[in-house]
Design a protein around this motif. Structure first.
Motif, PDB file in Angstrom:
ATOM      1  N   CYS A 118     -51.493  30.793  48.306  1.00  8.35           N
ATOM      2  CA  CYS A 118     -51.508  30.144  46.987  1.00  8.35           C
ATOM      3  C   CYS A 118     -50.132  30.121  46.337  1.00  8.35           C
ATOM      4  CB  CYS A 118     -52.504  30.855  46.065  1.00  8.35           C
ATOM      5  SG  CYS A 118     -54.208  30.784  46.636  1.00  8.35           S
ATOM      6  N   GLU A 119     -49.081  30.280  47.136  1.00 10.65           N
ATOM      7  CA  GLU A 119     -47.733  30.298  46.578  1.00 10.65           C
ATOM      8  C   GLU A 119     -46.779  29.582  47.529  1.00 10.65           C
ATOM      9  OE1 GLU A 119     -46.532  34.350  46.222  1.00 10.65           O
ATOM     10  OE2 GLU A 119     -46.732  34.777  48.366  1.00 10.65           O
ATOM     11  N   THR A 120     -45.563  29.443  47.073  1.00 11.39           N
ATOM     12  CA  THR A 120     -44.520  28.852  47.913  1.00 11.39           C
ATOM     13  C   THR A 120     -43.499  29.925  48.264  1.00 11.39           C
ATOM     14  OG1 THR A 120     -43.181  28.189  45.997  1.00 11.39           O
ATOM     15  CG2 THR A 120     -44.792  26.594  46.847  1.00 11.39           C
ATOM     16  N   THR A 170     -46.655  23.908  55.802  1.00  7.22           N
ATOM     17  CA  THR A 170     -46.896  25.286  56.213  1.00  7.22           C
ATOM     18  C   THR A 170     -45.813  25.694  57.214  1.00  7.22           C
ATOM     19  OG1 THR A 170     -48.329  24.629  58.052  1.00  7.22           O
ATOM     20  CG2 THR A 170     -49.370  24.966  55.890  1.00  7.22           C
ATOM     21  N   ASP A 171     -45.782  26.960  57.571  1.00 12.87           N
ATOM     22  CA  ASP A 171     -44.803  27.434  58.549  1.00 12.87           C
ATOM     23  C   ASP A 171     -44.939  26.717  59.891  1.00 12.87           C
ATOM     24  OD1 ASP A 171     -43.291  29.215  57.082  1.00 12.87           O
ATOM     25  OD2 ASP A 171     -44.603  30.915  57.476  1.00 12.87           O
ATOM     26  N   VAL A 172     -46.180  26.553  60.336  1.00 10.74           N
ATOM     27  CA  VAL A 172     -46.416  25.899  61.629  1.00 10.74           C
ATOM     28  C   VAL A 172     -45.973  24.446  61.573  1.00 10.74           C
ATOM     29  CG1 VAL A 172     -48.170  25.200  63.283  1.00 10.74           C
ATOM     30  CG2 VAL A 172     -48.303  27.457  62.232  1.00 10.74           C
ATOM     31  N   THR A 195     -42.855  22.716  63.763  1.00  7.16           N
ATOM     32  CA  THR A 195     -43.066  21.528  64.583  1.00  7.16           C
ATOM     33  C   THR A 195     -42.077  20.430  64.225  1.00  7.16           C
ATOM     34  OG1 THR A 195     -45.425  22.058  64.726  1.00  7.16           O
ATOM     35  CG2 THR A 195     -44.761  19.815  65.319  1.00  7.16           C
ATOM     36  N   ILE A 196     -41.886  20.193  62.925  1.00  6.03           N
ATOM     37  CA  ILE A 196     -40.942  19.171  62.471  1.00  6.03           C
ATOM     38  C   ILE A 196     -39.528  19.499  62.932  1.00  6.03           C
ATOM     39  CG2 ILE A 196     -39.818  18.186  60.434  1.00  6.03           C
ATOM     40  CD1 ILE A 196     -42.505  16.982  60.915  1.00  6.03           C
ATOM     41  N   LEU A 197     -39.149  20.769  62.841  1.00  8.50           N
ATOM     42  CA  LEU A 197     -37.797  21.172  63.235  1.00  8.50           C
ATOM     43  C   LEU A 197     -37.538  20.912  64.718  1.00  8.50           C
ATOM     44  CD1 LEU A 197     -37.291  24.524  61.269  1.00  8.50           C
ATOM     45  CD2 LEU A 197     -36.358  22.269  60.744  1.00  8.50           C
ATOM     46  N   LYS A 198     -38.538  21.187  65.563  1.00  2.00           N
ATOM     47  CA  LYS A 198     -38.366  20.938  66.989  1.00  2.00           C
ATOM     48  C   LYS A 198     -38.308  19.442  67.286  1.00  2.00           C
ATOM     49  CE  LYS A 198     -37.772  24.991  68.438  1.00  2.00           C
ATOM     50  NZ  LYS A 198     -36.442  25.353  68.988  1.00  2.00           N
ATOM     51  N   GLU A 199     -39.040  18.649  66.527  1.00  2.00           N
ATOM     52  CA  GLU A 199     -38.972  17.195  66.705  1.00  2.00           C
ATOM     53  C   GLU A 199     -37.620  16.665  66.255  1.00  2.00           C
ATOM     54  OE1 GLU A 199     -43.744  16.170  66.238  1.00  2.00           O
ATOM     55  OE2 GLU A 199     -42.399  15.918  64.528  1.00  2.00           O
TER      56      GLU A 199
END
Length: 269
Positions: free
Chosen positions: A46-48, A168-170, A174-178
């Motif tokens: 519930c936080e950032t 989210t972290d996952v 994923t975006i970073l690897k792409e």
């Protein structure tokens, strides 16, 4: 008045020779530049929370490797470095900014990074792994230009991709690897007009010989004529390995003949 009549035309100074680590053929990621960038906000329950990116740049092939870190502690950095070593191999040398010049978001972050790079555990790990860690000279930020250039590619790519979205972290991993895969597929040499000409060299050519990750077919006769007559699986694997070596040799030939020549060019603005 003397400056007007005797000054003469502007003469661009001669370009200094590039460091040996930039122009010597070597295994990808044997010599690397290291930089941090961030912060990136992610959703956590519930936080950032804040996340940072640890960016490794190969000095020879200009390939990129990205690791996400949860904070700026030496423990998180060591985990990122161990993941990098396990994926790309242990480098022989790492170059990074000095603590006083590390371009991050605040003075507080700079002081934290200073503690990370000079932490006893980090230095011991680097020493035990045979990594030679050096820092660029103070007040000469252009010495880190080879990795700052890729930081300048990653930042706008993430900004345009994420905009104001919270991941989210996952999802962020994923975006970073792409993003890593996209930047590693950028051309290192000029793209020719002839579609049948030699391949356009990219960093990904040196990282994988799998055609499914963007390696085009080459019109070289690289297949052994006796390949089809190989009966044992060991012979077939050996032939495939030889094929990969010939491909890699052709990539290095283009790297020497086109990429290194292009490094000598200087643009006047």
């Amino acid at each position: 008045m003397c400056r007007r009549f005797e000054g003469g035309a502007y003469k661009m100074p001669a370009m200094a020779p590039l460091p040996k680590s930039r122009v010597s053929q070597d295994v990808p990621f044997s010599s690397d530049g290291l930089d941090y960038l961030g912060t990136i906000q992610v959703k956590f329950e519930c936080e950032t929370r804040k996340r940072w990116i640890c960016l490794f740049t190969c000095t020879v092939t200009r390939a990129l490797h990205i690791e996400m870190v949860h904070d700026l502690t030496s423990e998180e950095f060591l985990y990122a470095l161990r993941r990098f070593n396990s994926t790309r191999g242990t480098p022989c040398a790492i170059v990074s900014d000095n603590a006083s010049q590390f371009k991050l978001s605040s003075n507080a972050v700079q002081s934290v990074w200073s503690q990370v790079i000079h932490d006893e555990d980090v230095q011991n790990f680097a020493s035990n792994s045979g990594i030679r860690w050096s820092f660029i000279i103070e007040l000469l930020p252009w010495m880190g230009g080879f990795y700052e250039r890729l930081v300048g590619l990653v930042k706008p790519t993430l900004r345009k991709t994420l905009k104001k979205k919270l991941l989210t972290d996952v999802q962020l991993q994923t975006i970073l690897k792409e993003v890593e895969a996209i930047i590693n597929s950028r051309p290192l040499v000029y793209v020719g007009d002839d579609i049948n000409s030699r391949i356009t060299l990219t960093p990904s050519h040196f990282l994988s010989l799998n055609p499914k990750v963007g390696i085009p077919e080459i019109d070289f006769d690289i297949r052994d004529p006796n390949y089809k007559r190989c009966e044992s699986s060991s012979d077939k694997l050996l032939q495939l390995w030889k094929k990969g070596q010939r491909l890699l040799n052709s990539f290095w030939a283009i790297w020497r003949e086109e990429y290194l020549i292009g490094l000598r060019e200087r643009m006047q603005t």
